[in-house]
Design a protein around this motif. Structure first.
Motif, PDB file in Angstrom:
ATOM      1  N   GLU A 134       0.826  -1.210   0.000  1.00 22.85           N
ATOM      2  CA  GLU A 134       0.000   0.000   0.000  1.00 22.85           C
ATOM      3  C   GLU A 134       0.863   1.264   0.000  1.00 22.85           C
ATOM      4  OE1 GLU A 134      -3.150  -0.255  -0.475  1.00 22.85           O
ATOM      5  OE2 GLU A 134      -3.331  -2.405  -0.110  1.00 22.85           O
ATOM      6  N   ASP A 135       0.196   2.404  -0.204  1.00 26.53           N
ATOM      7  CA  ASP A 135       0.870   3.706  -0.195  1.00 26.53           C
ATOM      8  C   ASP A 135       0.844   4.344   1.195  1.00 26.53           C
ATOM      9  OD1 ASP A 135       1.431   3.567  -2.931  1.00 26.53           O
ATOM     10  OD2 ASP A 135      -0.530   4.413  -3.460  1.00 26.53           O
ATOM     11  N   PHE A 136       0.438   3.599   2.208  1.00 29.44           N
ATOM     12  CA  PHE A 136       0.372   4.102   3.580  1.00 29.44           C
ATOM     13  C   PHE A 136       0.931   3.051   4.536  1.00 29.44           C
ATOM     14  CE2 PHE A 136      -3.705   2.360   2.190  1.00 29.44           C
ATOM     15  CZ  PHE A 136      -3.920   1.343   3.113  1.00 29.44           C
ATOM     16  N   GLU A 137       1.308   3.505   5.732  1.00 24.61           N
ATOM     17  CA  GLU A 137       1.864   2.619   6.760  1.00 24.61           C
ATOM     18  C   GLU A 137       0.766   1.731   7.344  1.00 24.61           C
ATOM     19  OE1 GLU A 137       4.971   3.983   9.737  1.00 24.61           O
ATOM     20  OE2 GLU A 137       3.194   3.864  11.015  1.00 24.61           O
ATOM     21  N   ILE A 138       1.122   0.489   7.678  1.00 19.09           N
ATOM     22  CA  ILE A 138       0.176  -0.411   8.339  1.00 19.09           C
ATOM     23  C   ILE A 138       0.786  -0.903   9.650  1.00 19.09           C
ATOM     24  CG2 ILE A 138      -0.962  -1.173   6.217  1.00 19.09           C
ATOM     25  CD1 ILE A 138       0.676  -3.797   6.454  1.00 19.09           C
ATOM     26  N   ASP A 139      -0.083  -1.208  10.607  1.00 18.27           N
ATOM     27  CA  ASP A 139       0.324  -1.807  11.879  1.00 18.27           C
ATOM     28  C   ASP A 139      -0.080  -3.275  11.861  1.00 18.27           C
ATOM     29  OD1 ASP A 139       1.216   0.659  12.962  1.00 18.27           O
ATOM     30  OD2 ASP A 139      -0.858   1.182  13.470  1.00 18.27           O
ATOM     31  N   PHE A 140       0.724  -4.114  12.523  1.00 19.11           N
ATOM     32  CA  PHE A 140       0.382  -5.529  12.636  1.00 19.11           C
ATOM     33  C   PHE A 140       0.599  -5.980  14.074  1.00 19.11           C
ATOM     34  CE2 PHE A 140       4.917  -5.625  11.914  1.00 19.11           C
ATOM     35  CZ  PHE A 140       5.374  -6.651  12.718  1.00 19.11           C
ATOM     36  N   LYS A 141      -0.144  -7.025  14.461  1.00 19.71           N
ATOM     37  CA  LYS A 141      -0.003  -7.586  15.800  1.00 19.71           C
ATOM     38  C   LYS A 141      -0.457  -9.041  15.761  1.00 19.71           C
ATOM     39  CE  LYS A 141      -1.464  -7.057  20.584  1.00 19.71           C
ATOM     40  NZ  LYS A 141      -2.305  -6.312  21.528  1.00 19.71           N
ATOM     41  N   PHE A 142       0.448  -9.950  16.166  1.00 18.39           N
ATOM     42  CA  PHE A 142       0.088 -11.360  16.253  1.00 18.39           C
ATOM     43  C   PHE A 142      -0.685 -11.586  17.544  1.00 18.39           C
ATOM     44  CE2 PHE A 142       3.525 -11.509  13.219  1.00 18.39           C
ATOM     45  CZ  PHE A 142       3.090 -12.465  12.323  1.00 18.39           C
ATOM     46  N   GLU A 143      -1.784 -12.326  17.455  1.00 14.02           N
ATOM     47  CA  GLU A 143      -2.604 -12.606  18.629  1.00 14.02           C
ATOM     48  C   GLU A 143      -1.881 -13.623  19.511  1.00 14.02           C
ATOM     49  OE1 GLU A 143      -6.613 -13.633  17.508  1.00 14.02           O
ATOM     50  OE2 GLU A 143      -6.695 -11.981  16.054  1.00 14.02           O
ATOM     51  N   LYS A 144      -1.620 -13.236  20.767  1.00  9.94           N
ATOM     52  CA  LYS A 144      -0.840 -14.082  21.677  1.00  9.94           C
ATOM     53  C   LYS A 144      -1.443 -15.469  21.857  1.00  9.94           C
ATOM     54  CE  LYS A 144       1.582 -10.590  24.335  1.00  9.94           C
ATOM     55  NZ  LYS A 144       1.888 -10.049  25.658  1.00  9.94           N
ATOM     56  N   GLU A 145      -2.754 -15.549  21.881  1.00 20.46           N
ATOM     57  CA  GLU A 145      -3.413 -16.839  22.081  1.00 20.46           C
ATOM     58  C   GLU A 145      -3.109 -17.813  20.937  1.00 20.46           C
ATOM     59  OE1 GLU A 145      -5.504 -19.452  24.403  1.00 20.46           O
ATOM     60  OE2 GLU A 145      -4.871 -17.431  24.933  1.00 20.46           O
ATOM     61  N   SER A 146      -2.832 -17.287  19.743  1.00 17.28           N
ATOM     62  CA  SER A 146      -2.627 -18.153  18.580  1.00 17.28           C
ATOM     63  C   SER A 146      -1.221 -18.749  18.502  1.00 17.28           C
ATOM     64  CB  SER A 146      -2.936 -17.388  17.290  1.00 17.28           C
ATOM     65  OG  SER A 146      -1.966 -16.402  17.017  1.00 17.28           O
ATOM     66  N   ILE A 147      -0.306 -18.341  19.398  1.00 11.95           N
ATOM     67  CA  ILE A 147       1.045 -18.921  19.368  1.00 11.95           C
ATOM     68  C   ILE A 147       1.103 -20.267  20.091  1.00 11.95           C
ATOM     69  CG2 ILE A 147       2.154 -16.665  19.176  1.00 11.95           C
ATOM     70  CD1 ILE A 147       3.017 -16.969  22.122  1.00 11.95           C
ATOM     71  N   TYR A 148      -0.020 -20.673  20.702  1.00  7.73           N
ATOM     72  CA  TYR A 148      -0.069 -21.945  21.424  1.00  7.73           C
ATOM     73  C   TYR A 148      -0.810 -22.990  20.611  1.00  7.73           C
ATOM     74  CZ  TYR A 148       1.366 -19.181  25.424  1.00  7.73           C
ATOM     75  OH  TYR A 148       2.050 -18.348  26.259  1.00  7.73           O
TER      76      TYR A 148
END
Length: 121
Positions: free
Chosen positions: A8-22
């Motif tokens: 994209e032409d703009f900045e994006i934020d990302f975050k992995f859901e902690k519950e999904s690492i298990y």
């Protein structure tokens, strides 16, 4: 490792859901680095995913990554396998017989006869 690319032409934020690492009823775990951050326009971010096995077998993870301006999280399916490794140490006798050594007991090596080598001056 893998990469998340922002087209994209703009900045994006990302975050992995902690519950999904298990996985496997919270007995198995992944480490994701970084767990959250931002990616500039037309840039990519390297993501390191490490499996920390605690038992032998296969396990599956549905790693979820929420990304700003996306309705649904990005889903990464991760499959991991842990194998049991068993080592065996042995020596061969003069007649080619294999004698296996025990890992938790003292082992007696039969040398039969030893010929001392003399060194010449």
């Amino acid at each position: 490792s893998t990469c998340i690319k922002n087209n994209e032409d703009f900045e994006i934020d990302f975050k992995f859901e902690k519950e999904s690492i298990y996985g496997d009823a919270h007995q198995q775990k992944l480490t994701v680095v970084p767990l959250k951050g931002n990616i500039g326009p037309h840039e990519e971010k390297k993501i390191s995913i490490t499996f920390h096995p605690v038992k032998v077998g296969e396990v599956g993870f549905n790693l979820k990554c929420s990304i700003s301006k996306m309705k649904n999280p990005l889903l990464l399916t991760v499959s991991a396998t842990c194998y049991e490794i068993q080592s065996q140490v042995f020596y061969e006798t003069g007649v080619g017989k294999k004698v296996f050594l025990h890992p938790s007991e003292p082992n007696m090596l039969e040398l039969k006869s030893v010929n001392a080598l003399s060194s010449s001056p």
